[in-house]
Scaffold this motif. Structure first.
Motif: not given
Length: 234
Positions: A91-106
């Protein structure tokens, strides 16, 4: 002498008639397999959604899902209209949404729910190996491959690759194989229809993220919901 000539004439006539007689065509006997199985390849196209979403969570664009594989049919009654099937797929699943996943400086992962105007693009996608196990009913016969069907079962999945990509206009955050993603996912599904065309619905019972993943102090309990079409090919 006249009698002899008459006999010779009759023998010649009947011999010629016998040679001209058309023999009936012998058609081969076709043996019909009454012990048929509905062993099938399957392919599905779905629209992907989430349930149990955080406050202000929204999806945008078309979130596409694709899956395919093979199912082994095992009839359990004499008429072979009821069966159990198990298989293997991808399976391949793709989602466009506004739950963002980022990283801080550490390098710590940060989760947020942002308005679409606060980023350029944001999506999550995953690839999994699937093990579907289903109970089947159909009104098929060994003389016809076109029939009504209702198939229901459980799909077990192992996510072997995942990635989230966030472009906030200043920087692009790409996180591969996030440790917070539940690698083992499962849920019930239903497929029903006629012949090749069938509607398909899958509801994930396992959350996308593990129990330690939080957003503003609250656990992220999002689950997947896929709706679309599934095609069966003998």
């Amino acid at each position: 002498m006249r009698i002899i000539f008459t006999c010779l004439f009759l023998l010649t006539f009947f011999s010629s008639f016998a040679q001209e007689e058309v023999k009936p065509e012998v058609k081969p006997v076709v043996k019909i397999d009454s012990l048929y199985r509905e062993d099938q390849f399957y392919f599905s196209v779905t629209y992907n959604m989430f349930t149990d979403i955080p406050i202000k969570f929204k999806q945008n664009k078309f979130s596409l899902g694709l899956s395919g594989g093979f199912l082994r049919d095992m009839p359990v009654n004499k008429s072979r209209t009821i069966a159990i099937a198990a298989g293997l797929g991808l399976s391949y699943q793709n989602y466009y949404q506004n739950l963002t996943i980022s990283q801080d400086g550490a390098g710590n992962i940060i989760y947020g729910v942002n308005d679409s105007g606060q980023f350029v693009s944001n999506r999550y996608r995953q690839y999994s190996v699937d093990l579907p196990i289903e109970f089947r009913w159909r009104n098929s016969t060994y003389e016809s491959t076109k029939f009504w069907r209702i198939y229901g079962g459980v799909k077990l999945s192992y996510v072997f690759s995942d990635s989230s990509i966030l472009d906030d206009g200043e920087k692009t955050y790409r996180i591969n194989n996030n440790a917070s993603i539940n690698k083992f996912q499962y849920g019930p599904y239903l497929a029903a229809g006629y012949n090749t065309w069938n509607v398909y619905l899958y509801y994930g019972l396992s959350p996308l993220f593990d129990s330690a993943t939080t957003l503003s102090g609250e656990k992220i309990n999002m689950k997947t919901l896929n709706a679309g079409l599934i095609f069966y090919i003998l």
